[in-house]
Design a protein around this motif. Structure first.
Motif, mmCIF file in Angstrom:
data_model
loop_
_atom_site.group_PDB
_atom_site.id
_atom_site.type_symbol
_atom_site.label_atom_id
_atom_site.label_comp_id
_atom_site.label_asym_id
_atom_site.label_seq_id
_atom_site.Cartn_x
_atom_site.Cartn_y
_atom_site.Cartn_z
ATOM 1 N N ASN A 168 -24.711 52.338 -59.113
ATOM 2 C CA ASN A 168 -24.930 53.774 -58.978
ATOM 3 C C ASN A 168 -25.015 54.179 -57.502
ATOM 4 N N TYR A 169 -25.608 53.311 -56.680
ATOM 5 C CA TYR A 169 -25.647 53.562 -55.236
ATOM 6 C C TYR A 169 -24.220 53.658 -54.675
ATOM 7 N N LEU A 170 -23.348 52.750 -55.091
ATOM 8 C CA LEU A 170 -21.962 52.781 -54.628
ATOM 9 C C LEU A 170 -21.291 54.092 -55.034
ATOM 10 N N VAL A 177 -14.526 50.465 -53.544
ATOM 11 C CA VAL A 177 -14.768 49.135 -54.101
ATOM 12 C C VAL A 177 -13.449 48.508 -54.537
ATOM 13 N N LYS A 178 -13.162 47.369 -53.979
ATOM 14 C CA LYS A 178 -11.964 46.607 -54.339
ATOM 15 C C LYS A 178 -12.086 46.067 -55.760
ATOM 16 N N GLY A 179 -13.295 45.638 -56.106
ATOM 17 C CA GLY A 179 -13.568 45.093 -57.426
ATOM 18 C C GLY A 179 -14.904 44.384 -57.414
ATOM 19 N N MET A 180 -15.362 43.990 -58.600
ATOM 20 C CA MET A 180 -16.643 43.301 -58.737
ATOM 21 C C MET A 180 -16.449 42.026 -59.531
ATOM 22 N N ILE A 181 -17.047 40.931 -59.044
ATOM 23 C CA ILE A 181 -17.026 39.640 -59.729
ATOM 24 C C ILE A 181 -18.454 39.285 -60.108
ATOM 25 N N CYS A 182 -18.701 39.166 -61.393
ATOM 26 C CA CYS A 182 -20.027 38.821 -61.906
ATOM 27 C C CYS A 182 -20.062 37.342 -62.264
ATOM 28 N N LEU A 183 -21.017 36.620 -61.708
ATOM 29 C CA LEU A 183 -21.202 35.200 -62.021
ATOM 30 C C LEU A 183 -22.322 35.079 -63.049
ATOM 31 N N GLU A 184 -21.975 34.690 -64.254
ATOM 32 C CA GLU A 184 -22.936 34.640 -65.360
ATOM 33 C C GLU A 184 -22.789 33.327 -66.130
ATOM 34 N N MET A 185 -23.699 32.395 -65.880
ATOM 35 C CA MET A 185 -23.720 31.102 -66.571
ATOM 36 C C MET A 185 -22.435 30.306 -66.276
ATOM 37 N N ILE A 186 -22.456 29.521 -65.202
ATOM 38 C CA ILE A 186 -21.276 28.758 -64.787
ATOM 39 C C ILE A 186 -21.574 27.266 -64.680
ATOM 40 N N GLY A 187 -22.699 26.816 -65.272
ATOM 41 C CA GLY A 187 -23.118 25.441 -65.029
ATOM 42 C C GLY A 187 -23.081 24.476 -66.194
ATOM 43 N N ASN A 219 -11.892 43.818 -69.365
ATOM 44 C CA ASN A 219 -11.568 44.877 -70.314
ATOM 45 C C ASN A 219 -10.512 45.763 -69.671
ATOM 46 N N GLU A 220 -10.229 46.907 -70.297
ATOM 47 C CA GLU A 220 -9.161 47.758 -69.786
ATOM 48 C C GLU A 220 -9.463 48.295 -68.399
ATOM 49 N N LYS A 221 -10.740 48.356 -68.001
ATOM 50 C CA LYS A 221 -11.099 48.872 -66.685
ATOM 51 C C LYS A 221 -10.942 47.819 -65.580
ATOM 52 N N SER A 222 -10.727 46.563 -65.973
ATOM 53 C CA SER A 222 -10.535 45.506 -64.973
ATOM 54 C C SER A 222 -9.222 45.694 -64.227
ATOM 55 N N GLY A 223 -8.224 46.239 -64.913
ATOM 56 C CA GLY A 223 -6.971 46.632 -64.283
ATOM 57 C C GLY A 223 -6.257 45.527 -63.534
ATOM 58 N N ASN A 224 -5.572 45.924 -62.460
ATOM 59 C CA ASN A 224 -4.820 44.964 -61.647
ATOM 60 C C ASN A 224 -5.743 43.955 -60.975
ATOM 61 N N PHE A 225 -6.962 44.398 -60.645
ATOM 62 C CA PHE A 225 -7.924 43.487 -60.040
ATOM 63 C C PHE A 225 -8.219 42.328 -60.979
ATOM 64 N N LEU A 264 -19.268 52.730 -64.684
ATOM 65 C CA LEU A 264 -19.045 53.676 -63.593
ATOM 66 C C LEU A 264 -17.610 53.619 -63.073
ATOM 67 N N ASN A 265 -16.740 53.004 -63.908
ATOM 68 C CA ASN A 265 -15.285 53.000 -63.674
ATOM 69 C C ASN A 265 -14.842 52.177 -62.467
ATOM 70 N N TYR A 266 -15.577 51.120 -62.169
ATOM 71 C CA TYR A 266 -15.139 50.159 -61.169
ATOM 72 C C TYR A 266 -14.461 48.973 -61.864
ATOM 73 N N PRO A 267 -13.395 48.433 -61.267
ATOM 74 C CA PRO A 267 -12.781 47.234 -61.847
ATOM 75 C C PRO A 267 -13.707 46.033 -61.662
ATOM 76 N N ALA A 268 -13.929 45.303 -62.725
ATOM 77 C CA ALA A 268 -14.858 44.179 -62.661
ATOM 78 C C ALA A 268 -14.447 43.099 -63.645
ATOM 79 N N VAL A 269 -14.857 41.860 -63.352
ATOM 80 C CA VAL A 269 -14.663 40.731 -64.260
ATOM 81 C C VAL A 269 -15.958 39.939 -64.314
ATOM 82 N N MET A 270 -16.141 39.210 -65.401
ATOM 83 C CA MET A 270 -17.244 38.258 -65.504
ATOM 84 C C MET A 270 -16.670 36.851 -65.538
#
Length: 311
Positions: A168-170, A177-187, A219-225, A264-270
């Motif tokens: 929300n701050y962004l 924002v170029k995109g967001m990468i979420c690191l969730e349980m990688i071990g 999802n569909e909002k991840s787009g080209n990123f 908030l319509n930013y491209p992101a992946v998990m």
């Protein structure tokens, strides 16, 4: 019926799994001793780092900030109030001369009274190691490394999540924002048969039944990123990599901090090992450091490092 519908939706959005033979390339510049030390600092606390234990949360936030400050151009806390208590996101930035930002995030709180080794000390350790590696690179965009608080219940899917506060701050400040990468349980990984489950059993014919891969969730909002992250991750071949793409109707697709960027319509992946579809220690006191596979976790971090360098 809901699980069947979710599976059908998921299958309709599947992107080719890309589980190709793993190359002989190894994670040569990953410091597994340093990763283990990060995991020890985060998990082996007197009290669990849940929302009730403010002092423990603050001590972990302080550790993360100190480690980021060793390699980042700037570090800060993003503080906010919830029920008269102050909670903290931790931010470290490199390439601060650039306007466009890549966000790499992971939550550091846990659910209940447990170590939370996979969920999500593994993600935070990955965040710290990526900061150390990427700080040495000359990139043409800024990277913000963000450790979030209050991802877990009872705050999940509320505006009290640390990732909502940051996203929300962004948005409010019109930050590019170029995109967001979420690191969730990688071990957590297993090579034995029948260690990986899915919404329906038939999916194992596509992805296999061994819990030995990492996943790019979109999802569909991840787009080209999202497509670029997927392709670059698969290109490295350090660890088998698959991609799931679907809506929030698919159980688990939005079960982490990336959901607030999507909203908030930013491209992101998990980036995830599929969580409870694999790790039956999820949200229990069995989610301990001893259950993690540090070598495979390191391969994921190395693969992400190469991927981000090529974005």
């Amino acid at each position: 019926m809901k699980k069947i519908l979710s599976a059908i939706l998921l299958l309709s959005f599947l992107i080719s799994c890309g589980q190709k033979k793993v190359s002989t390339q190894t994670a040569t510049n990953i410091d597994t001793v340093r990763i283990k030390n990060d995991l020890l600092k985060i998990t082996k606390t007197q009290n669990s780092r849940n929302y009730k234990n403010i002092e423990t949360l603050n001590s972990i936030a302080s550790y993360i900030k100190v480690e980021l400050a060793k390699v980042c151009d700037t570090t800060t806390y993003q503080e906010y109030k919830v029920e008269n208590e102050t909670y903290k996101n931790v931010l470290g930035s490199i390439g601060t001369e650039y306007k466009e930002r890549l966000i790499i995030g992971a939550h550091y709180d846990v659910y209940g009274d447990q170590e939370g080794a996979d969920d999500n000390a593994s993600g935070v350790a990955g965040l710290l190691e990526l900061a150390r590696l990427l700080a040495k690179e000359k990139l043409d965009y800024r990277i913000d490394f963000v450790a979030y608080t209050l991802e877990e219940p009872p705050f999940f899917r509320t505006e009290k999540m640390g990732s909502y506060v940051h996203a929300n701050y962004l948005k409010e400040n019109n930050i590019t924002v170029k995109g967001m990468i979420c690191l969730e349980m990688i071990g957590y990984y297993k090579d034995e048969p029948n260690t990986q489950t899915y919404p329906i059993k038939e999916m194992s014919t596509i992805y296999g039944n061994r819990a030995n891969f990492i996943t790019v969730v979109q999802n569909e909002k991840s787009g080209n990123f999202g497509a670029e992250i997927e392709n670059l991750m698969k290109k490295q071949k350090l660890i088998p990599t698959v991609s799931f793409k679907g809506s929030s109707l698919v159980t688990g697709v939005d079960f982490s901090d990336h959901l607030n960027y999507w909203n908030l319509n930013y491209p992101a992946v998990m980036i995830t090992n599929t969580s409870f579809y694999r790790n039956k220690n999820y949200h229990t006191n069995k989610d301990s450091l001893e259950t993690l596979n540090i070598n495979k976790m390191s391969a994921v971090i190395q693969q992400l490092y190469f991927t981000i360098k090529e974005l």
